[in-house]
Design a protein around this motif. Sequence first.
Motif, PDB file in Angstrom:
ATOM      1  N   GLN A  26       0.840  -1.195   0.000  1.00 14.16           N
ATOM      2  CA  GLN A  26       0.000   0.000   0.000  1.00 14.16           C
ATOM      3  C   GLN A  26       0.881   1.252   0.000  1.00 14.16           C
ATOM      4  O   GLN A  26       2.033   1.219   0.438  1.00 14.16           O
ATOM      5  CB  GLN A  26      -0.928   0.003   1.223  1.00 14.16           C
ATOM      6  CG  GLN A  26      -1.740  -1.272   1.387  1.00 14.16           C
ATOM      7  CD  GLN A  26      -2.406  -1.721   0.091  1.00 14.16           C
ATOM      8  OE1 GLN A  26      -3.136  -0.953  -0.549  1.00 14.16           O
ATOM      9  NE2 GLN A  26      -2.167  -2.964  -0.297  1.00 14.16           N
ATOM     10  N   LEU A  27       0.329   2.351  -0.464  1.00 16.94           N
ATOM     11  CA  LEU A  27       1.101   3.587  -0.591  1.00 16.94           C
ATOM     12  C   LEU A  27       1.695   4.015   0.746  1.00 16.94           C
ATOM     13  O   LEU A  27       2.845   4.462   0.808  1.00 16.94           O
ATOM     14  CB  LEU A  27       0.212   4.701  -1.163  1.00 16.94           C
ATOM     15  CG  LEU A  27       0.901   6.043  -1.436  1.00 16.94           C
ATOM     16  CD1 LEU A  27       2.035   5.870  -2.438  1.00 16.94           C
ATOM     17  CD2 LEU A  27      -0.109   7.066  -1.926  1.00 16.94           C
ATOM     18  N   TYR A  28       0.940   3.845   1.820  1.00 18.84           N
ATOM     19  CA  TYR A  28       1.423   4.267   3.131  1.00 18.84           C
ATOM     20  C   TYR A  28       2.528   3.357   3.679  1.00 18.84           C
ATOM     21  O   TYR A  28       3.211   3.715   4.636  1.00 18.84           O
ATOM     22  CB  TYR A  28       0.266   4.323   4.149  1.00 18.84           C
ATOM     23  CG  TYR A  28      -0.447   2.992   4.359  1.00 18.84           C
ATOM     24  CD1 TYR A  28       0.130   1.976   5.134  1.00 18.84           C
ATOM     25  CD2 TYR A  28      -1.705   2.773   3.805  1.00 18.84           C
ATOM     26  CE1 TYR A  28      -0.517   0.765   5.319  1.00 18.84           C
ATOM     27  CE2 TYR A  28      -2.352   1.570   3.997  1.00 18.84           C
ATOM     28  CZ  TYR A  28      -1.762   0.571   4.762  1.00 18.84           C
ATOM     29  OH  TYR A  28      -2.406  -0.633   4.955  1.00 18.84           O
ATOM     30  N   GLY A  29       2.720   2.185   3.067  1.00 17.81           N
ATOM     31  CA  GLY A  29       3.652   1.221   3.630  1.00 17.81           C
ATOM     32  C   GLY A  29       4.884   0.935   2.794  1.00 17.81           C
ATOM     33  O   GLY A  29       5.648   0.023   3.112  1.00 17.81           O
ATOM     34  N   THR A  30       5.115   1.708   1.739  1.00 18.70           N
ATOM     35  CA  THR A  30       6.224   1.379   0.843  1.00 18.70           C
ATOM     36  C   THR A  30       7.603   1.596   1.473  1.00 18.70           C
ATOM     37  O   THR A  30       8.600   1.118   0.938  1.00 18.70           O
ATOM     38  CB  THR A  30       6.145   2.201  -0.458  1.00 18.70           C
ATOM     39  OG1 THR A  30       6.092   3.599  -0.130  1.00 18.70           O
ATOM     40  CG2 THR A  30       4.910   1.819  -1.261  1.00 18.70           C
ATOM     41  N   LYS A  31       7.654   2.316   2.602  1.00 19.74           N
ATOM     42  CA  LYS A  31       8.926   2.507   3.295  1.00 19.74           C
ATOM     43  C   LYS A  31       9.064   1.573   4.492  1.00 19.74           C
ATOM     44  O   LYS A  31       9.983   1.724   5.307  1.00 19.74           O
ATOM     45  CB  LYS A  31       9.069   3.965   3.766  1.00 19.74           C
ATOM     46  CG  LYS A  31       9.158   4.968   2.626  1.00 19.74           C
ATOM     47  CD  LYS A  31       9.324   6.388   3.160  1.00 19.74           C
ATOM     48  CE  LYS A  31       9.415   7.396   2.012  1.00 19.74           C
ATOM     49  NZ  LYS A  31       9.559   8.799   2.524  1.00 19.74           N
ATOM     50  N   TYR A  32       8.155   0.616   4.561  1.00 20.89           N
ATOM     51  CA  TYR A  32       8.134  -0.284   5.710  1.00 20.89           C
ATOM     52  C   TYR A  32       7.935  -1.729   5.258  1.00 20.89           C
ATOM     53  O   TYR A  32       7.565  -2.015   4.124  1.00 20.89           O
ATOM     54  CB  TYR A  32       6.998   0.105   6.678  1.00 20.89           C
ATOM     55  CG  TYR A  32       7.116   1.514   7.198  1.00 20.89           C
ATOM     56  CD1 TYR A  32       7.900   1.791   8.322  1.00 20.89           C
ATOM     57  CD2 TYR A  32       6.456   2.576   6.567  1.00 20.89           C
ATOM     58  CE1 TYR A  32       8.020   3.091   8.796  1.00 20.89           C
ATOM     59  CE2 TYR A  32       6.569   3.866   7.039  1.00 20.89           C
ATOM     60  CZ  TYR A  32       7.350   4.121   8.158  1.00 20.89           C
ATOM     61  OH  TYR A  32       7.475   5.408   8.618  1.00 20.89           O
ATOM     62  N   ASN A  33       8.185  -2.645   6.202  1.00 23.78           N
ATOM     63  CA  ASN A  33       7.904  -4.073   6.017  1.00 23.78           C
ATOM     64  C   ASN A  33       8.566  -4.643   4.758  1.00 23.78           C
ATOM     65  O   ASN A  33       7.920  -5.252   3.908  1.00 23.78           O
ATOM     66  CB  ASN A  33       6.392  -4.319   6.000  1.00 23.78           C
ATOM     67  CG  ASN A  33       5.745  -3.981   7.342  1.00 23.78           C
ATOM     68  OD1 ASN A  33       6.361  -3.381   8.196  1.00 23.78           O
ATOM     69  ND2 ASN A  33       4.501  -4.370   7.511  1.00 23.78           N
ATOM     70  N   PHE A  34       9.874  -4.457   4.692  1.00 18.58           N
ATOM     71  CA  PHE A  34      10.642  -4.980   3.560  1.00 18.58           C
ATOM     72  C   PHE A  34      10.971  -6.464   3.709  1.00 18.58           C
ATOM     73  O   PHE A  34      11.317  -7.122   2.735  1.00 18.58           O
ATOM     74  CB  PHE A  34      11.972  -4.209   3.422  1.00 18.58           C
ATOM     75  CG  PHE A  34      11.819  -2.742   3.158  1.00 18.58           C
ATOM     76  CD1 PHE A  34      11.429  -2.286   1.912  1.00 18.58           C
ATOM     77  CD2 PHE A  34      12.078  -1.809   4.151  1.00 18.58           C
ATOM     78  CE1 PHE A  34      11.299  -0.925   1.657  1.00 18.58           C
ATOM     79  CE2 PHE A  34      11.954  -0.450   3.914  1.00 18.58           C
ATOM     80  CZ  PHE A  34      11.558  -0.008   2.661  1.00 18.58           C
ATOM     81  N   SER A  35      10.926  -6.972   4.925  1.00 21.21           N
ATOM     82  CA  SER A  35      11.362  -8.346   5.182  1.00 21.21           C
ATOM     83  C   SER A  35      10.551  -9.357   4.397  1.00 21.21           C
ATOM     84  O   SER A  35       9.331  -9.222   4.251  1.00 21.21           O
ATOM     85  CB  SER A  35      11.251  -8.665   6.673  1.00 21.21           C
ATOM     86  OG  SER A  35      12.155  -7.909   7.434  1.00 21.21           O
ATOM     87  N   GLN A  36      11.218 -10.386   3.918  1.00 22.61           N
ATOM     88  CA  GLN A  36      10.590 -11.480   3.225  1.00 22.61           C
ATOM     89  C   GLN A  36      11.638 -12.592   3.062  1.00 22.61           C
ATOM     90  O   GLN A  36      12.836 -12.301   3.037  1.00 22.61           O
ATOM     91  CB  GLN A  36      10.061 -11.041   1.852  1.00 22.61           C
ATOM     92  CG  GLN A  36      11.102 -10.403   0.942  1.00 22.61           C
ATOM     93  CD  GLN A  36      10.540  -9.846  -0.352  1.00 22.61           C
ATOM     94  OE1 GLN A  36       9.515  -9.180  -0.361  1.00 22.61           O
ATOM     95  NE2 GLN A  36      11.207 -10.132  -1.453  1.00 22.61           N
ATOM     96  N   PRO A  37      11.250 -13.846   2.959  1.00 23.51           N
ATOM     97  CA  PRO A  37       9.874 -14.317   3.071  1.00 23.51           C
ATOM     98  C   PRO A  37       9.506 -14.902   4.432  1.00 23.51           C
ATOM     99  O   PRO A  37       8.357 -15.283   4.632  1.00 23.51           O
ATOM    100  CB  PRO A  37       9.847 -15.437   2.015  1.00 23.51           C
ATOM    101  CG  PRO A  37      11.226 -16.013   2.079  1.00 23.51           C
ATOM    102  CD  PRO A  37      12.147 -14.874   2.407  1.00 23.51           C
ATOM    103  N   PHE A  38      10.453 -14.963   5.379  1.00 20.68           N
ATOM    104  CA  PHE A  38      10.173 -15.727   6.590  1.00 20.68           C
ATOM    105  C   PHE A  38       9.902 -14.878   7.829  1.00 20.68           C
ATOM    106  O   PHE A  38       8.823 -14.946   8.402  1.00 20.68           O
ATOM    107  CB  PHE A  38      11.330 -16.697   6.861  1.00 20.68           C
ATOM    108  CG  PHE A  38      11.536 -17.710   5.776  1.00 20.68           C
ATOM    109  CD1 PHE A  38      10.588 -18.692   5.525  1.00 20.68           C
ATOM    110  CD2 PHE A  38      12.673 -17.671   4.979  1.00 20.68           C
ATOM    111  CE1 PHE A  38      10.767 -19.618   4.513  1.00 20.68           C
ATOM    112  CE2 PHE A  38      12.875 -18.601   3.965  1.00 20.68           C
ATOM    113  CZ  PHE A  38      11.911 -19.577   3.730  1.00 20.68           C
ATOM    114  N   PHE A  39      10.864 -14.081   8.253  1.00 21.59           N
ATOM    115  CA  PHE A  39      10.754 -13.396   9.537  1.00 21.59           C
ATOM    116  C   PHE A  39      10.738 -11.878   9.353  1.00 21.59           C
ATOM    117  O   PHE A  39      10.964 -11.379   8.262  1.00 21.59           O
ATOM    118  CB  PHE A  39      11.919 -13.816  10.443  1.00 21.59           C
ATOM    119  CG  PHE A  39      12.005 -15.313  10.644  1.00 21.59           C
ATOM    120  CD1 PHE A  39      11.076 -15.977  11.416  1.00 21.59           C
ATOM    121  CD2 PHE A  39      13.010 -16.044  10.022  1.00 21.59           C
ATOM    122  CE1 PHE A  39      11.134 -17.353  11.591  1.00 21.59           C
ATOM    123  CE2 PHE A  39      13.087 -17.424  10.192  1.00 21.59           C
ATOM    124  CZ  PHE A  39      12.144 -18.081  10.971  1.00 21.59           C
TER     125      PHE A  39
END
Length: 257
Positions: A212-225
């Motif tokens: 989402q537009l508000y989250g593009t600078k956050y939650n980069f982690s993938q795919p496990f933890f």
Amino acid sequence: MAFAVASDEVLGTFVPVAVYWIYSGIYVLLGDFKEYRLHTKAEEDAKNVVSKSTVVKGVLVQQAFQIVVSLSLFTAVSDDSGRKPPEGSSFLKVAIQFAVAMFVLDTWQYFIHRYMHINKSLYKHIHSKHHTLVVPYAYGALYNHPLEGLLLDTVGGALSFVVSGMTPRTGIFFFCFATVKTVDDHCGLWLPGNLLHLFFSNNTAYHDVHHQLYGTKYNFSQPFFVTWDRVLGTYMPYSIEKREEGGFEVRPIKVKS
């Protein structure tokens, strides 16, 4: 080196591809269950600017690259001495290899993924292709620019395989698991009893925030933890609320810039 038709190397290359389409196909069948969707079907149709046929073609291109690199890697690291590789590994050894591979893959993907957002040119010309799916769905999980797919997924997978020291047979199970996890993170459904949601906080809702537009600078982690996001301050907390018309909504909890 020539591979036997059903060798571990061949299975480790092609089985994860089959798992991708089978597992995502299951989610396609469940996709109209509006009581479990994180976005409505109308939002999916309105916000996603790329056709589903284009997504399928794009994923097939990336998987073709993965197959070539995987077979090349197995050729490079295989034992050419003519001796059979040792059969069987202890559960503890395999568990350690899985843990190492998961850490390596998470670390590689976090920093490459984050840099693709920081570098405006890389984002505009490469990573933005994946973000054309504002409302993710299962078989769009690997819809990337071919260069991103090669760098993020294929090279990351190769590093996790080599560093962990796992055998091609163990690699079959690891890459199938990683494939299932990636598809699940993009499925757009919040299903009750999902075991992956029970054991991993990096899940469908967590990754939806990033799209989402508000989250593009956050939650980069993938795919496990979510470890690197928490350590480096890029974790965005959220809540999951029921919508009156059915389904769920992921609501971000504001964080300091």
